[in-house]
Design a protein around this motif. Sequence first.
Motif, PDB file in Angstrom:
ATOM      1  N   ALA A  90      -1.550 -20.526  -3.027  1.00  0.00           N
ATOM      2  CA  ALA A  90      -1.758 -19.158  -3.502  1.00  0.00           C
ATOM      3  C   ALA A  90      -2.390 -19.148  -4.891  1.00  0.00           C
ATOM      4  N   SER A  91      -3.323 -20.075  -5.118  1.00  0.00           N
ATOM      5  CA  SER A  91      -3.916 -20.241  -6.460  1.00  0.00           C
ATOM      6  C   SER A  91      -4.541 -18.950  -6.979  1.00  0.00           C
ATOM      7  N   GLU A  92      -5.100 -18.171  -6.073  1.00  0.00           N
ATOM      8  CA  GLU A  92      -5.772 -16.929  -6.456  1.00  0.00           C
ATOM      9  C   GLU A  92      -4.832 -15.985  -7.233  1.00  0.00           C
ATOM     10  N   SER A  93      -3.540 -16.076  -6.963  1.00  0.00           N
ATOM     11  CA  SER A  93      -2.595 -15.068  -7.482  1.00  0.00           C
ATOM     12  C   SER A  93      -2.503 -15.017  -8.996  1.00  0.00           C
ATOM     13  N   ALA A  94      -2.813 -16.124  -9.672  1.00  0.00           N
ATOM     14  CA  ALA A  94      -2.691 -16.093 -11.138  1.00  0.00           C
ATOM     15  C   ALA A  94      -4.042 -16.251 -11.838  1.00  0.00           C
ATOM     16  N   MET A  95      -5.144 -16.164 -11.077  1.00  0.00           N
ATOM     17  CA  MET A  95      -6.479 -16.220 -11.705  1.00  0.00           C
ATOM     18  C   MET A  95      -6.682 -14.950 -12.526  1.00  0.00           C
ATOM     19  N   PRO A  96      -7.089 -15.106 -13.791  1.00  0.00           N
ATOM     20  CA  PRO A  96      -7.177 -13.923 -14.663  1.00  0.00           C
ATOM     21  C   PRO A  96      -8.063 -12.802 -14.107  1.00  0.00           C
ATOM     22  N   GLU A  97      -9.135 -13.183 -13.402  1.00  0.00           N
ATOM     23  CA  GLU A  97     -10.082 -12.153 -12.936  1.00  0.00           C
ATOM     24  C   GLU A  97      -9.805 -11.694 -11.509  1.00  0.00           C
ATOM     25  N   THR A  98      -8.660 -12.050 -10.971  1.00  0.00           N
ATOM     26  CA  THR A  98      -8.427 -11.743  -9.567  1.00  0.00           C
ATOM     27  C   THR A  98      -8.228 -10.245  -9.327  1.00  0.00           C
ATOM     28  N   LEU A  99      -8.624  -9.812  -8.136  1.00  0.00           N
ATOM     29  CA  LEU A  99      -8.556  -8.390  -7.769  1.00  0.00           C
ATOM     30  C   LEU A  99      -7.214  -7.743  -8.140  1.00  0.00           C
ATOM     31  N   TYR A 100      -6.126  -8.376  -7.763  1.00  0.00           N
ATOM     32  CA  TYR A 100      -4.812  -7.746  -7.935  1.00  0.00           C
ATOM     33  C   TYR A 100      -4.515  -7.475  -9.410  1.00  0.00           C
ATOM     34  N   LEU A 101      -4.731  -8.488 -10.249  1.00  0.00           N
ATOM     35  CA  LEU A 101      -4.418  -8.324 -11.671  1.00  0.00           C
ATOM     36  C   LEU A 101      -5.369  -7.324 -12.328  1.00  0.00           C
ATOM     37  N   LYS A 102      -6.628  -7.361 -11.912  1.00  0.00           N
ATOM     38  CA  LYS A 102      -7.596  -6.381 -12.440  1.00  0.00           C
ATOM     39  C   LYS A 102      -7.167  -4.967 -12.063  1.00  0.00           C
ATOM     40  N   ALA A 103      -6.680  -4.825 -10.833  1.00  0.00           N
ATOM     41  CA  ALA A 103      -6.245  -3.503 -10.368  1.00  0.00           C
ATOM     42  C   ALA A 103      -5.048  -3.020 -11.188  1.00  0.00           C
ATOM     43  N   LEU A 104      -4.098  -3.899 -11.444  1.00  0.00           N
ATOM     44  CA  LEU A 104      -2.926  -3.490 -12.230  1.00  0.00           C
ATOM     45  C   LEU A 104      -3.364  -2.984 -13.602  1.00  0.00           C
ATOM     46  N   SER A 105      -4.253  -3.729 -14.267  1.00  0.00           N
ATOM     47  CA  SER A 105      -4.677  -3.304 -15.610  1.00  0.00           C
ATOM     48  C   SER A 105      -5.433  -1.989 -15.558  1.00  0.00           C
ATOM     49  N   ALA A 106      -6.273  -1.833 -14.539  1.00  0.00           N
ATOM     50  CA  ALA A 106      -7.057  -0.600 -14.443  1.00  0.00           C
ATOM     51  C   ALA A 106      -6.139   0.603 -14.199  1.00  0.00           C
ATOM     52  N   ILE A 107      -5.128   0.415 -13.380  1.00  0.00           N
ATOM     53  CA  ILE A 107      -4.195   1.518 -13.108  1.00  0.00           C
ATOM     54  C   ILE A 107      -3.445   1.886 -14.388  1.00  0.00           C
ATOM     55  N   LYS A 108      -2.976   0.860 -15.090  1.00  0.00           N
ATOM     56  CA  LYS A 108      -2.243   1.109 -16.346  1.00  0.00           C
ATOM     57  C   LYS A 108      -3.121   1.853 -17.349  1.00  0.00           C
ATOM     58  N   ALA A 109      -4.384   1.429 -17.433  1.00  0.00           N
ATOM     59  CA  ALA A 109      -5.283   2.052 -18.396  1.00  0.00           C
ATOM     60  C   ALA A 109      -5.543   3.522 -18.038  1.00  0.00           C
ATOM     61  N   ASN A 110      -5.648   3.817 -16.749  1.00  0.00           N
ATOM     62  CA  ASN A 110      -5.970   5.182 -16.313  1.00  0.00           C
ATOM     63  C   ASN A 110      -4.757   6.082 -16.175  1.00  0.00           C
ATOM     64  N   PHE A 111      -3.609   5.482 -15.861  1.00  0.00           N
ATOM     65  CA  PHE A 111      -2.381   6.272 -15.654  1.00  0.00           C
ATOM     66  C   PHE A 111      -1.215   5.627 -16.403  1.00  0.00           C
ATOM     67  N   PRO A 112      -1.256   5.724 -17.736  1.00  0.00           N
ATOM     68  CA  PRO A 112      -0.247   4.996 -18.525  1.00  0.00           C
ATOM     69  C   PRO A 112       1.198   5.400 -18.211  1.00  0.00           C
ATOM     70  N   GLU A 113       1.401   6.625 -17.736  1.00  0.00           N
ATOM     71  CA  GLU A 113       2.764   7.094 -17.471  1.00  0.00           C
ATOM     72  C   GLU A 113       3.306   6.616 -16.125  1.00  0.00           C
ATOM     73  N   LEU A 114       2.408   6.249 -15.228  1.00  0.00           N
ATOM     74  CA  LEU A 114       2.811   5.861 -13.876  1.00  0.00           C
ATOM     75  C   LEU A 114       3.465   4.478 -13.904  1.00  0.00           C
ATOM     76  N   LEU A 115       4.641   4.373 -13.258  1.00  0.00           N
ATOM     77  CA  LEU A 115       5.290   3.064 -13.151  1.00  0.00           C
ATOM     78  C   LEU A 115       4.599   2.248 -12.070  1.00  0.00           C
ATOM     79  N   ILE A 116       4.373   0.975 -12.370  1.00  0.00           N
ATOM     80  CA  ILE A 116       3.772   0.094 -11.361  1.00  0.00           C
ATOM     81  C   ILE A 116       4.756  -1.008 -11.004  1.00  0.00           C
ATOM     82  N   MET A 117       5.092  -1.049  -9.722  1.00  0.00           N
ATOM     83  CA  MET A 117       5.878  -2.160  -9.197  1.00  0.00           C
ATOM     84  C   MET A 117       4.907  -3.109  -8.506  1.00  0.00           C
ATOM     85  N   THR A 118       5.171  -4.407  -8.640  1.00  0.00           N
ATOM     86  CA  THR A 118       4.265  -5.390  -8.044  1.00  0.00           C
ATOM     87  C   THR A 118       4.948  -6.115  -6.896  1.00  0.00           C
ATOM     88  N   ASP A 119       4.178  -6.913  -6.210  1.00  0.00           N
ATOM     89  CA  ASP A 119       4.730  -7.770  -5.165  1.00  0.00           C
ATOM     90  C   ASP A 119       4.586  -9.216  -5.612  1.00  0.00           C
TER      91      ASP A 119
END
Length: 325
Positions: A90-119
């Motif tokens: 599962a090497s992809e899971s901790a790559m800095p530029e990976t889709l999932y991590l990019k998505a988390l940061s983008a969501i946080k940046a756009n919706f700072p009040e929204l809680l994000i739970m991860t898998d």
Amino acid sequence: MQLTRRPRRNRRTAAIREMVAENQLSVSDFIFPMFVMEGEGQKVEVKSMPGIYRFTLDELLIELQEVVDLGIRCICLFPNYPESKKDKYASESAMPETLYLKALSAIKANFPELLIMTDVAMDPYSSDGHDGIVEDGKILNDETVDILCKMSVAQAQAGADIIGPSDMMDGRIGAIREALDEAGFEEVSIMAYSAKYASAFYGPFRDALDSAPKFGDKKTYQMNPANVKEALLEAELDFQEGADMLMVKPAFSYLDVIKTLKDNFEIPVTAYNVSGEYAMIKATAANGWIDGEKAMMEMLLSMKRAGADVILTYFAKEAASLLAK
Ligand code: PBG
């Protein structure tokens, strides 16, 4: 008849019924699970989950505005990766530029009040389709936990509020807590998938992620549906290891497990109303065999009654709009 007790008096009108209701659903109880995929400008409906989509990140951000406007305050994000990005570790899971991590940061940046739970689990990134490292047909526990710790810290760095280990490896809550604290993320919570059963009700989710196991099943790590005492043991370990919240998954066939955890622990209990439970209602309603809206509300309410403080549900948007009426 001369009856002193006529329980029907408390059911006489809607006003009295609602006044004496013992349990209530509220939009603040809901966590909405969502799926993100690579690409641009696309949303693709999951075949076995009508009304639920995999979104590219740009479309996800548009959808989130609607989610937030409905009053939903927490989402749980899952990634869909192409086979080409998957490997044994599962090497992809901790790559800095990976889709999932990019998505988390983008969501946080756009919706700072929204809680994000991860898998946290290897399956979306695993070429074996399992939640852990596979060697000679066996799932390795301790080696997997190291990967889960890295994944958790990467997710916290990307802006996760609640880390959700869904893998069922032994000792992972304690290890993840330590890894998060060492990296300075004392404030990031852990929602432990404590009693996660080896269930047939996850089928549609595995369609959404293309993450079905390539061989065998998940019975050496997920729990046997026959057991409830074992759920107490799992929950006790997760509690001792520092979990902030416990989870029971699936929910609808496991209401007794929800109640057992609620009665025995002082931390919040979450019910995961899983994909197969959603699909069952959607399919029967589409056939005209059941009133889908009423069945949905009754199903969700049964989880509250059993003791769930929080409900992860694909019905979150629909239920939120009904509750707002
Ligand atoms: C895997 C994971 C699964 C779900 C959430 N995380 C499936 C599985 O264990 O195979 C299922 C959720 C659902 O069915 O809605 N880590």
